[in-house]
Design a protein around this motif. Structure first.
Motif, PDB file in Angstrom:
ATOM      1  N   GLY A 126       4.445 -45.595  27.706  1.00 38.25           N
ATOM      2  CA  GLY A 126       5.275 -44.601  27.048  1.00 38.25           C
ATOM      3  C   GLY A 126       5.756 -43.538  28.013  1.00 38.25           C
ATOM      4  O   GLY A 126       6.929 -43.134  27.997  1.00 38.25           O
ATOM      5  N   TYR A 127       4.880 -43.097  28.882  1.00 48.32           N
ATOM      6  CA  TYR A 127       5.214 -42.078  29.882  1.00 48.32           C
ATOM      7  C   TYR A 127       6.272 -42.585  30.856  1.00 48.32           C
ATOM      8  O   TYR A 127       7.291 -41.932  31.095  1.00 48.32           O
ATOM      9  CB  TYR A 127       3.936 -41.686  30.623  1.00 48.32           C
ATOM     10  N   VAL A 128       6.034 -43.770  31.399  1.00 50.88           N
ATOM     11  CA  VAL A 128       6.937 -44.309  32.421  1.00 50.88           C
ATOM     12  C   VAL A 128       8.312 -44.639  31.845  1.00 50.88           C
ATOM     13  O   VAL A 128       9.334 -44.438  32.506  1.00 50.88           O
ATOM     14  CB  VAL A 128       6.309 -45.550  33.086  1.00 50.88           C
ATOM     15  N   ASP A 129       8.357 -45.125  30.611  1.00 52.45           N
ATOM     16  CA  ASP A 129       9.653 -45.462  30.020  1.00 52.45           C
ATOM     17  C   ASP A 129      10.532 -44.229  29.832  1.00 52.45           C
ATOM     18  O   ASP A 129      11.748 -44.288  30.020  1.00 52.45           O
ATOM     19  CB  ASP A 129       9.467 -46.194  28.690  1.00 52.45           C
ATOM     20  N   VAL A 130       9.934 -43.106  29.454  1.00 54.22           N
ATOM     21  CA  VAL A 130      10.707 -41.867  29.347  1.00 54.22           C
ATOM     22  C   VAL A 130      11.288 -41.486  30.710  1.00 54.22           C
ATOM     23  O   VAL A 130      12.466 -41.121  30.828  1.00 54.22           O
ATOM     24  CB  VAL A 130       9.835 -40.723  28.789  1.00 54.22           C
ATOM     25  N   VAL A 131      10.470 -41.597  31.739  1.00 53.86           N
ATOM     26  CA  VAL A 131      10.933 -41.261  33.097  1.00 53.86           C
ATOM     27  C   VAL A 131      12.015 -42.228  33.562  1.00 53.86           C
ATOM     28  O   VAL A 131      13.049 -41.821  34.103  1.00 53.86           O
ATOM     29  CB  VAL A 131       9.746 -41.257  34.082  1.00 53.86           C
ATOM     30  N   SER A 132      11.808 -43.526  33.352  1.00 54.82           N
ATOM     31  CA  SER A 132      12.760 -44.517  33.850  1.00 54.82           C
ATOM     32  C   SER A 132      14.098 -44.452  33.109  1.00 54.82           C
ATOM     33  O   SER A 132      15.167 -44.595  33.722  1.00 54.82           O
ATOM     34  CB  SER A 132      12.168 -45.932  33.750  1.00 54.82           C
ATOM     35  N   VAL A 133      14.064 -44.206  31.810  1.00 56.09           N
ATOM     36  CA  VAL A 133      15.320 -44.075  31.056  1.00 56.09           C
ATOM     37  C   VAL A 133      16.084 -42.831  31.508  1.00 56.09           C
ATOM     38  O   VAL A 133      17.311 -42.853  31.657  1.00 56.09           O
ATOM     39  CB  VAL A 133      15.034 -44.011  29.540  1.00 56.09           C
ATOM     40  N   THR A 134      15.362 -41.749  31.754  1.00 52.80           N
ATOM     41  CA  THR A 134      16.006 -40.511  32.178  1.00 52.80           C
ATOM     42  C   THR A 134      16.595 -40.629  33.577  1.00 52.80           C
ATOM     43  O   THR A 134      17.707 -40.163  33.832  1.00 52.80           O
ATOM     44  CB  THR A 134      14.989 -39.351  32.142  1.00 52.80           C
ATOM     45  N   ARG A 135      15.866 -41.282  34.457  1.00 52.14           N
ATOM     46  CA  ARG A 135      16.300 -41.325  35.852  1.00 52.14           C
ATOM     47  C   ARG A 135      17.227 -42.488  36.166  1.00 52.14           C
ATOM     48  O   ARG A 135      18.155 -42.353  36.969  1.00 52.14           O
ATOM     49  CB  ARG A 135      15.054 -41.378  36.761  1.00 52.14           C
ATOM     50  N   TRP A 136      16.984 -43.653  35.547  1.00 48.93           N
ATOM     51  CA  TRP A 136      17.707 -44.855  35.955  1.00 48.93           C
ATOM     52  C   TRP A 136      18.417 -45.589  34.820  1.00 48.93           C
ATOM     53  O   TRP A 136      19.014 -46.637  35.041  1.00 48.93           O
ATOM     54  CB  TRP A 136      16.747 -45.840  36.642  1.00 48.93           C
ATOM     55  N   GLU A 137      18.320 -45.090  33.601  1.00 49.30           N
ATOM     56  CA  GLU A 137      18.968 -45.726  32.454  1.00 49.30           C
ATOM     57  C   GLU A 137      18.512 -47.173  32.264  1.00 49.30           C
ATOM     58  O   GLU A 137      19.316 -48.064  31.971  1.00 49.30           O
ATOM     59  CB  GLU A 137      20.497 -45.661  32.595  1.00 49.30           C
ATOM     60  N   CYS A 138      17.234 -47.388  32.445  1.00 52.80           N
ATOM     61  CA  CYS A 138      16.645 -48.709  32.194  1.00 52.80           C
ATOM     62  C   CYS A 138      15.194 -48.499  31.787  1.00 52.80           C
ATOM     63  O   CYS A 138      14.653 -47.406  31.915  1.00 52.80           O
ATOM     64  CB  CYS A 138      16.732 -49.606  33.426  1.00 52.80           C
ATOM     65  N   PHE A 139      14.594 -49.564  31.280  1.00 50.73           N
ATOM     66  CA  PHE A 139      13.178 -49.529  30.913  1.00 50.73           C
ATOM     67  C   PHE A 139      12.399 -50.315  31.965  1.00 50.73           C
ATOM     68  O   PHE A 139      12.698 -51.476  32.222  1.00 50.73           O
ATOM     69  CB  PHE A 139      12.964 -50.135  29.529  1.00 50.73           C
ATOM     70  N   ALA A 140      11.393 -49.664  32.544  1.00 52.86           N
ATOM     71  CA  ALA A 140      10.611 -50.323  33.583  1.00 52.86           C
ATOM     72  C   ALA A 140       9.486 -51.172  33.020  1.00 52.86           C
ATOM     73  O   ALA A 140       9.008 -52.090  33.683  1.00 52.86           O
ATOM     74  CB  ALA A 140      10.023 -49.287  34.547  1.00 52.86           C
TER      75      ALA A 140
END
Length: 268
Positions: A21-35
């Motif tokens: 949950g934490y990483v997906d928020v960061v990845s969507v915000t920074r790279w517009e994708c889900f890691a």
């Protein structure tokens, strides 16, 4: 005991879910994708491939992220074959090392030099996705036997539990365990997302644009993989600690017995 085994499984699943949950928020915000999960990335890939007014480079980008995740899953499967019950930690170690270096470089660049090429920055999710391929394979195919990076199946389980409760159907022990796991995964994912959003807000206010938000996640995820492998086969270090504790307890009991016998003899 069986109860403690259930608790250990649930704790590891909660840690995985919180991180996702934490990483997906960061990845969507920074790279517009889900890691951590690929369903949305597959949809974005299809839209970028066929859609209008979207650069074809975006299709290549999403395909690369999906492939990186695939590499992580394949690595876990091979490592689990090569080192049974140790596959997660063995496969994840090199990916997490790359992750840590990449995030450290991004944090250093954002706070000091700001010279990291934007073209290269756009592709940095490739350094993170493989680790979550390992996580997906380990959680769904390992001792947890449940996905920790997706909540859809858990929502189905919780919905089924609500219906059973409303219709006063009997809950079997297995269903109780499954429902508790689903509730834990859902709550942990939400908690991770809320934490990630809060951290990003603070870091954007500081001017670092969220770079460095993933620095503690790499080591934490490595610990989770180590614990996940321990669920399948206890680590030798833990075995030695348990053995030493038993020996110490045994020595203490023997000493107490000897002291009691001596005191009894003196009383006679």
């Amino acid at each position: 005991p069986e109860k403690w085994t259930e608790v250990k499984h649930r704790l590891v699943a909660c840690m995985f879910s919180f991180i996702c949950g934490y990483v997906d928020v960061v990845s969507v915000t920074r790279w517009e994708c889900f890691a951590t999960m690929m369903t949305v990335n597959v949809v974005f890939f299809g839209r970028a491939w066929i859609g209008q007014n979207i650069s074809n480079d975006m299709a290549k980008y999403y395909f690369a992220v999906i492939f990186a995740f695939f590499v992580g899953v394949v690595s876990y499967c091979y490592a689990e074959h090569r080192w049974p019950d140790r596959g997660a930690s063995m496969a994840a170690a090199p990916f997490l090392a790359i992750w840590l270096v990449m995030e450290a470089v991004l944090f250093y660049d954002s706070t000091i030099h700001d010279i990291f090429p934007m073209e290269l920055y756009h592709w940095t999710p490739l350094a993170f996705a493989p680790a979550f391929g390992v996580l997906s394979g380990a959680s769904a195919g390992g001792r947890l036997a449940t996905p920790t990076n997706l909540v859809m199946g858990h929502l189905v389980t919780i919905s089924n539990a609500v219906v059973k409760a409303c219709t006063k159907q009997k809950w079997g022990q297995a269903f109780k365990i499954k429902t508790a796991m689903s509730c834990s995964v859902l709550a942990s994912t939400l908690a991770g997302a809320l934490t990630g959003a809060g951290v990003l807000k603070c870091m954007f206010d500081d001017g670092t644009h969220g770079h460095g938000a993933l620095l503690p996640i790499g080591p934490l995820l490595m610990i989770c993989f180590w614990l996940n492998d321990h669920l399948a086969k206890p680590r030798s270090l833990l075995k030695k600690m348990k053995k030493l504790r038993k020996q110490l307890n045994g020595s203490g009991e023997a000493r107490d017995s000897a002291t009691s016998a001596h005191a009894h003899g003196m009383g006679l």
